[in-house]
Design a protein around this motif. Structure first.
Motif, PDB file in Angstrom:
ATOM      1  N   LEU A 193     -46.627   3.501 -11.700  1.00  0.00           N
ATOM      2  CA  LEU A 193     -45.317   4.139 -11.799  1.00  0.00           C
ATOM      3  C   LEU A 193     -45.432   5.579 -12.292  1.00  0.00           C
ATOM      4  CD1 LEU A 193     -43.195   1.276 -13.419  1.00  0.00           C
ATOM      5  CD2 LEU A 193     -43.298   1.943 -11.008  1.00  0.00           C
ATOM      6  N   GLN A 194     -44.578   6.421 -11.751  1.00  0.00           N
ATOM      7  CA  GLN A 194     -44.452   7.777 -12.255  1.00  0.00           C
ATOM      8  C   GLN A 194     -43.577   7.742 -13.508  1.00  0.00           C
ATOM      9  OE1 GLN A 194     -46.015  10.525 -10.933  1.00  0.00           O
ATOM     10  NE2 GLN A 194     -47.031   9.020  -9.630  1.00  0.00           N
ATOM     11  N   PRO A 195     -43.664   8.770 -14.349  1.00  0.00           N
ATOM     12  CA  PRO A 195     -42.792   8.799 -15.534  1.00  0.00           C
ATOM     13  C   PRO A 195     -41.318   8.668 -15.146  1.00  0.00           C
ATOM     14  CG  PRO A 195     -44.478  10.494 -15.697  1.00  0.00           C
ATOM     15  CD  PRO A 195     -44.607   9.911 -14.323  1.00  0.00           C
ATOM     16  N   ASN A 196     -40.589   7.865 -15.940  1.00  0.00           N
ATOM     17  CA  ASN A 196     -39.145   7.660 -15.771  1.00  0.00           C
ATOM     18  C   ASN A 196     -38.784   6.898 -14.496  1.00  0.00           C
ATOM     19  OD1 ASN A 196     -38.833   9.001 -18.148  1.00  0.00           O
ATOM     20  ND2 ASN A 196     -37.823  10.779 -17.308  1.00  0.00           N
ATOM     21  N   GLN A 197     -39.739   6.181 -13.931  1.00  0.00           N
ATOM     22  CA  GLN A 197     -39.431   5.271 -12.829  1.00  0.00           C
ATOM     23  C   GLN A 197     -39.238   3.858 -13.378  1.00  0.00           C
ATOM     24  OE1 GLN A 197     -42.583   5.556  -9.898  1.00  0.00           O
ATOM     25  NE2 GLN A 197     -41.425   7.022  -8.668  1.00  0.00           N
ATOM     26  N   ILE A 198     -38.133   3.218 -12.997  1.00  0.00           N
ATOM     27  CA  ILE A 198     -37.889   1.828 -13.367  1.00  0.00           C
ATOM     28  C   ILE A 198     -38.077   0.987 -12.111  1.00  0.00           C
ATOM     29  CG2 ILE A 198     -36.221   0.158 -14.236  1.00  0.00           C
ATOM     30  CD1 ILE A 198     -34.890   2.398 -15.794  1.00  0.00           C
ATOM     31  N   SER A 199     -39.051   0.086 -12.167  1.00  0.00           N
ATOM     32  CA  SER A 199     -39.422  -0.687 -10.985  1.00  0.00           C
ATOM     33  C   SER A 199     -39.097  -2.162 -11.194  1.00  0.00           C
ATOM     34  CB  SER A 199     -40.916  -0.515 -10.707  1.00  0.00           C
ATOM     35  OG  SER A 199     -41.329  -1.362  -9.653  1.00  0.00           O
ATOM     36  N   ASP A 231     -39.937  -2.845  -5.746  1.00  0.00           N
ATOM     37  CA  ASP A 231     -41.333  -3.300  -5.638  1.00  0.00           C
ATOM     38  C   ASP A 231     -41.330  -4.813  -5.427  1.00  0.00           C
ATOM     39  OD1 ASP A 231     -43.986  -3.939  -5.814  1.00  0.00           O
ATOM     40  OD2 ASP A 231     -44.366  -2.906  -7.703  1.00  0.00           O
ATOM     41  N   HIS A 232     -41.604  -5.241  -4.180  1.00  0.00           N
ATOM     42  CA  HIS A 232     -41.558  -6.664  -3.841  1.00  0.00           C
ATOM     43  C   HIS A 232     -42.700  -7.453  -4.473  1.00  0.00           C
ATOM     44  CE1 HIS A 232     -38.447  -6.314  -0.605  1.00  0.00           C
ATOM     45  NE2 HIS A 232     -38.844  -5.057  -0.661  1.00  0.00           N
ATOM     46  N   THR A 233     -43.720  -6.776  -4.974  1.00  0.00           N
ATOM     47  CA  THR A 233     -44.881  -7.486  -5.539  1.00  0.00           C
ATOM     48  C   THR A 233     -44.747  -7.709  -7.036  1.00  0.00           C
ATOM     49  OG1 THR A 233     -46.096  -5.421  -6.002  1.00  0.00           O
ATOM     50  CG2 THR A 233     -46.331  -6.386  -3.803  1.00  0.00           C
ATOM     51  N   ARG A 234     -43.761  -7.102  -7.662  1.00  0.00           N
ATOM     52  CA  ARG A 234     -43.648  -7.181  -9.124  1.00  0.00           C
ATOM     53  C   ARG A 234     -42.841  -8.405  -9.529  1.00  0.00           C
ATOM     54  NH1 ARG A 234     -44.538  -3.644 -13.261  1.00  0.00           N
ATOM     55  NH2 ARG A 234     -45.021  -1.914 -11.856  1.00  0.00           N
ATOM     56  N   SER A 235     -43.326  -9.119 -10.551  1.00  0.00           N
ATOM     57  CA  SER A 235     -42.615 -10.316 -11.010  1.00  0.00           C
ATOM     58  C   SER A 235     -41.531  -9.972 -12.018  1.00  0.00           C
ATOM     59  CB  SER A 235     -43.603 -11.305 -11.635  1.00  0.00           C
ATOM     60  OG  SER A 235     -44.308 -10.689 -12.707  1.00  0.00           O
ATOM     61  N   GLY A 236     -41.804  -9.009 -12.901  1.00  0.00           N
ATOM     62  CA  GLY A 236     -40.811  -8.597 -13.885  1.00  0.00           C
ATOM     63  C   GLY A 236     -40.306  -7.204 -13.576  1.00  0.00           C
ATOM     64  N   CYS A 237     -39.983  -6.444 -14.622  1.00  0.00           N
ATOM     65  CA  CYS A 237     -39.560  -5.060 -14.456  1.00  0.00           C
ATOM     66  C   CYS A 237     -40.366  -4.186 -15.393  1.00  0.00           C
ATOM     67  CB  CYS A 237     -38.056  -4.912 -14.726  1.00  0.00           C
ATOM     68  SG  CYS A 237     -37.547  -5.500 -16.351  1.00  0.00           S
ATOM     69  N   ALA A 238     -40.454  -2.913 -15.062  1.00  0.00           N
ATOM     70  CA  ALA A 238     -41.282  -2.005 -15.865  1.00  0.00           C
ATOM     71  C   ALA A 238     -40.730  -0.595 -15.787  1.00  0.00           C
ATOM     72  CB  ALA A 238     -42.735  -2.037 -15.388  1.00  0.00           C
ATOM     73  N   LEU A 239     -41.017   0.175 -16.830  1.00  0.00           N
ATOM     74  CA  LEU A 239     -40.636   1.585 -16.905  1.00  0.00           C
ATOM     75  C   LEU A 239     -41.891   2.418 -17.078  1.00  0.00           C
ATOM     76  CD1 LEU A 239     -38.713   4.035 -17.423  1.00  0.00           C
ATOM     77  CD2 LEU A 239     -38.697   3.353 -19.826  1.00  0.00           C
ATOM     78  N   GLY A 240     -42.098   3.395 -16.190  1.00  0.00           N
ATOM     79  CA  GLY A 240     -43.235   4.295 -16.315  1.00  0.00           C
ATOM     80  C   GLY A 240     -43.027   5.269 -17.464  1.00  0.00           C
ATOM     81  N   LEU A 241     -44.045   5.412 -18.298  1.00  0.00           N
ATOM     82  CA  LEU A 241     -43.969   6.302 -19.453  1.00  0.00           C
ATOM     83  C   LEU A 241     -44.528   7.679 -19.111  1.00  0.00           C
ATOM     84  CD1 LEU A 241     -45.133   3.833 -22.239  1.00  0.00           C
ATOM     85  CD2 LEU A 241     -42.816   4.683 -21.858  1.00  0.00           C
ATOM     86  N   PRO A 242     -44.093   8.715 -19.820  1.00  0.00           N
ATOM     87  CA  PRO A 242     -44.628  10.060 -19.565  1.00  0.00           C
ATOM     88  C   PRO A 242     -46.060  10.200 -20.061  1.00  0.00           C
ATOM     89  CG  PRO A 242     -43.079  10.092 -21.401  1.00  0.00           C
ATOM     90  CD  PRO A 242     -43.010   8.724 -20.808  1.00  0.00           C
ATOM     91  N   ALA A 243     -46.699  11.272 -19.624  1.00  0.00           N
ATOM     92  CA  ALA A 243     -48.061  11.616 -20.061  1.00  0.00           C
ATOM     93  C   ALA A 243     -49.069  10.518 -19.769  1.00  0.00           C
ATOM     94  CB  ALA A 243     -48.078  11.961 -21.554  1.00  0.00           C
ATOM     95  N   SER A 244     -48.866   9.772 -18.674  1.00  0.00           N
ATOM     96  CA  SER A 244     -49.814   8.724 -18.241  1.00  0.00           C
ATOM     97  C   SER A 244     -50.089   7.711 -19.339  1.00  0.00           C
ATOM     98  CB  SER A 244     -51.129   9.375 -17.775  1.00  0.00           C
ATOM     99  OG  SER A 244     -50.888  10.261 -16.716  1.00  0.00           O
TER     100      SER A 244
END
Length: 925
Positions: A193-199, A231-244
């Motif tokens: 995920l890129q920063p600030n992406q909610i998948s 994201d069809h492969t993801r079971s839960g949800c996630a948020l990409g954080l900044p600065a990797s």
């Protein structure tokens, strides 16, 4: 506890790299988890490079060398064990591998006492490594289980078992405690995920999507800062954080993060300013999470028993304020915001109107933030939308989405407000038409409001003439705004926001010459005035606004980031002096805000929910959001679409003005022009225009459209109502004598539209002498049967010395090869002028370096005089008809008399060739 603190110190010492200078100083060993992540990233990069259409061999070789170096460094700091758990070996070529295998075969594979011992040591190391990997996987699985429990765990609270941690650490270092390497926790692992992406996965139930996090993002006015990713492969949800820094997993974990990051607004969602209230909210959230292991009915009844006593004296779990506690509990009972979900809850709870928890559910479900969160979660895949219990009868049911259009992100019936902000500095063209029609479509579909706001911030270009023309043109294409406003109505408000920015060191005054300013922005170099004090900036701002000559060089610039990759963020200009009298406010102001400052402010003030912008504004969207964030304004969601370009056409106001001023066209309503007035005069149908523009939809892909597609869509609509008439060329025609017809003129009745008799009938004159198109008579033979359309079959009896034939009442219409248009030769026939048009530009697409003046089409209009049916006298301006076998036409001037004949403009039908052999004088377009 002491043991835990010691372990934490060990982890901190291992994962900390030296910040000392590299000039001869010792450097600490690099972090093994960081090296492992780097190796994985390099491996992915190499795969991507190899799978590209044209692999870059040099880039692949460089990436492979870098990967080998990283693996070598990892092994050097891990007692020789590589990232795969095996002893590290330098890479070998195929020939070297064969040579080594042959040598091992000769020597017996390194047998003997030493060889056996080495093999045993390697086997033990591998076994230990496998055990470590198994323990690490088990720890991650435990963390993930907590994080995604019911779709909403807190990944930050997931802890690795101590035994697993010590096992992994011991194995990774061969028992050496001084260089323990601990694998990172689950939320810090590598993320795509890129920063600030909610998948999240669009195929899981609504309650398993990040509905709590989305609700918090909306309540804290920050949701537009985050990009939702399917994201069809993801079971839960996630948020990409900044600065990797990896990602946060779990709905509640993301919700807490968004609330904490949002400052005061987020703090209220978490309970407020007191530790007791915050602890109470946390307690409710923990309780909601604990219910996830039960079925829906048990969860609902448990929440009811807990909430009912509290709701007797309060609206929400924490009294009278909506907090994370309510949203977490609402999610625990399935997030029943939609009609069908609430129906299921009503079936579980006690019937009747006295259930406090059901009242609480209805209150939460009707909250705008909850509905918007539901719409965002349901619409993640752009192919579905939520349906809610209606509050007003007019919101009962939205019309099906028009072909080509996409659902409006977060669009809620009754809450959508769109705007169309034209600058009154020219006439609307078809590109503007797409923008306003899309805004109007969404406003109407979602029972919302359309604002037409004149962006009148540049008095040097604006005229009242253009303003009035825009209002008229909107009416031509069927757009009736709910309200018309002007940016100039907000000049004083915008000025106060500019002063606030100065006082808070968010803007400064600059007198750098324009060319030098552009150079500094390109080179990312700060202005010499960037660090001026607010007092000095205020003094210069007032000088600029005074209209004095000394204030002319000064402008107000936002203090954003001169080193930003996005050039629009490098301190853009927000205010300039302009002494030209404004067409509405006169000389009341001597300085005006730029569009970049005015637009985000007025959008927020006027309640705009969705700002539809073309992709050319993509870079400016970040600037737009920065201004709203800096000024603490209500945030507006941006939705982008591609601008409309056409082949063989210019849309620039400057270039179109050149055509008008040089006399190459008759005016802004010339039918060759791409203006709304031009295409309307050419014969565009409003419904066809709407359908065509909406068929392009909110797509972001920029294409050069062919006019033929535009006109083909138009033909579908006008063909349904264009009345049929006939006309014969005035010069190129041949008389036909029907020998068995009477000398007197007779009439026959025929449908205006043969396919739709409901449009009525017209009378057609028939007589002994009729006129045919000369081109239609070529090659006629005696004995041949022809069809006079709408009358019947005539058998040719003479060709030489004048065409003659006999009418055959029972003739076979289908057997005849020629079906011809005709007119009875009678005095009542009228003169008609047919006008055809061609493209003004001769090149399909003008490049940036092209001078459009070099590609002017010299032959763009032609006229043909014809003899028309007497029924054409009844036509009015704007009527659209079909001259059979010629094409469709729009009435530009009705018939007055012989000296002022009927003027018809040909309407293209999208075909490359004419409908018959009756070709016009210009290309058929």
């Amino acid at each position: 506890a002491l043991k835990t603190r010691i372990e934490r110190r060990k982890r901190s010492s291992v994962n900390t790299t030296s910040t000392m200078s590299s000039e001869g100083a010792a450097v600490a060993a690099p972090s093994l988890p960081a090296l492992k992540t780097r190796i994985e990233n390099l491996a992915e990069s190499i795969k991507s490079l190899k799978s590209s259409a044209e692999p870059d061999k040099d880039a692949i070789a460089a990436a492979v060398n870098e990967l080998v170096d990283a693996k070598r460094t990892y092994a050097a700091n891990n007692n020789g064990i590589g990232v795969d758990g095996k002893p590290f070996e330098e890479p070998m070529s195929k020939s070297e591998k064969k040579k080594k295998a042959k040598s091992e075969k000769v020597t017996g594979g390194g047998g003997g006492k030493d060889g056996g011992a080495g093999a045993n040591q390697e086997s033990e190391a591998n076994a230990a490594k496998k055990a470590a990997k198994k323990a690490e996987a088990k720890a991650k699985k435990a963390a993930m289980k907590v994080a995604s429990a019911g779709g909403r765990g807190d990944a930050a609270s997931a802890k690795q078992p101590a035994a697993a941690t010590s096992s992994v650490a011991a194995t990774a270092t061969g028992g050496n405690k001084a260089s323990v390497a601990v694998p990172p926790p689950a939320m810090q692992t590598k993320s795509k995920l890129q920063p600030n992406q909610i998948s999240f996965n669009p195929n899981v139930p609504l309650a398993d999507r990040p509905v709590v996090a989305l609700s918090i993002g909306i309540l804290t006015n920050t949701i537009v800062d985050y990009e939702l990713v399917s994201d069809h492969t993801r079971s839960g949800c996630a948020l990409g954080l900044p600065a990797s820094r990896g990602e946060i997993q779990g709905d509640l974990a993301i919700a807490r993060y968004l609330a904490k990051k949002a400052g005061e607004c987020g703090a209220s969602c978490l309970g407020g300013s007191t530790d007791e209230d915050v602890a109470m909210v946390d307690q409710w959230v923990d309780y909601a999470l604990s219910l996830s292991k039960f079925g829906l009915a048990r969860r609902v009844l448990a929440v009811q028993r807990t909430l009912d006593p509290l709701l007797l004296s309060g609206t929400y779990a924490m009294g009278h304020s909506l907090t994370l506690a309510d949203i977490a509990l609402f999610a625990a009972v399935g997030f029943p915001s939609r009609d069908e979900d609430k129906a299921e809850i009503r079936g579980i709870l006690p019937s009747g109107s006295g259930c406090p928890t059901m009242r609480w559910i209805d209150t939460i479900a009707s909250h705008p933030a909850i509905r918007e969160a539901t719409q965002l979660a349901v619409g993640i895949a752009k192919n579905d939308e939520a349906k809610f219990e209606v509050e007003h009868p007019q919101f009962a049911e939205m019309e099906p989405l028009m072909t080509g259009m996409s659902y409006l992100e977060g669009g809620i019936p009754g809450k959508v407000v769109t705007r169309f902000p034209p600058e009154p500095s020219g006439y609307l063209h078809v590109g503007h038409a797409k923008a306003v029609l899309l805004n109007n479509y969404y406003a109407r579909r979602y029972f919302g409001r359309l604002i037409v706001r004149f962006d009148d911030t540049n008095p040097s270009k604006e005229k009242d003439e253009y303003q009035q023309s825009i209002i008229e043109d909107l009416a031509k294409i069927g757009v009736r705004p709910d309200v018309v406003t002007f940016t100039s109505d907000y000049f004083e408000t915008i000025k106060q926001y500019a002063l606030w920015m100065i006082h808070n060191s968010l803007a400064y005054m600059d007198d750098t010459p324009q060319e030098q300013m552009q150079k500094e922005r390109m080179e990312r170099q700060n202005s010499k005035h960037r660090d001026q004090s607010p007092t000095e900036a205020l003094e210069k701002f007032n000088l600029m606004c005074s209209g004095k000559e000394e204030g002319k060089p000064w402008c107000l610039r936002a203090k954003i980031n001169m080193s930003a990759d996005n050039g629009t963020m490098r301190d853009p200009v927000l205010y300039r002096q302009n002494l030209t009298p404004h067409h509405r406010s006169g000389t009341a102001y001597k300085a005006y805000p730029t569009y970049d400052l005015a637009c985000p402010i007025v959008d927020a003030i006027e309640g705009v929910s969705h700002a539809l912008r073309t992709t050319e504004y993509d870079d400016r969207n970040e600037q737009y959001q920065w201004i709203q964030r800096a000024l603490k304004l209500r945030r507006v969601r941006i939705q982008t679409f591609a601008r409309m370009n056409f082949m063989y056409t210019v849309m620039s106001k400057r270039k179109l003005t050149w055509f008008v001023e040089t006399g190459r066209v008759t005016g802004w309503d010339d039918p060759r022009f791409p203006t709304v007035r031009g295409v309307s005069r050419r014969g565009i149908d409003v419904d066809a225009l709407k359908r065509f523009m909406c068929s392009q939809g909110a797509s972001r892909r920029i294409v050069n459209m062919e006019w033929s597609k535009f006109w083909a869509e138009n033909k579908k609509e006008i063909d349904k109502r264009a009345k049929r008439f006939m006309a014969i060329d005035k010069e190129e025609h041949v008389p036909l004598t029907i020998t068995n017809a009477t000398e007197e003129i007779e009439f026959l009745s025929t449908d205006y539209l043969p396919k739709d008799p409901s449009h009525g009938k017209r009378l057609v004159r028939i007589g002994k002498r009729v006129l045919l198109e000369a081109v239609d008579t070529e090659g006629m033979e005696v004995g041949e049967n022809i069809v006079l359309t709408r009358w019947g079959v005539v058998q040719i009896t003479k060709v030489e010395g004048g065409l003659e034939g006999t009418f055959t009442p029972d003739g076979d219409v289908k057997a005849a090869k020629r079906k011809l248009s005709w007119l009875a030769d009678v005095p009542e026939n009228i003169p008609v002028i047919l006008s055809e048009f061609d493209n003004l530009i001769s090149k399909e697409k003008l490049e940036e370096d092209d001078k459009f003046e070099d590609f002017i089409n010299p032959d763009t209009q032609a006229e043909t005089e014809v003899i028309g049916d007497p029924g054409l006298k009844t036509l009015k301006e704007q009527d659209i008809i079909q001259l059979e076998r010629r094409g469709f036409y729009r009435v530009d001037r009705p018939y007055v008399n012989e000296s002022k004949p009927l003027m018809l403009f040909m309407i293209p039908d999208g075909k490359k060739k004419a409908m018959s052999g009756l070709d016009g004088k210009l290309a058929h377009r």
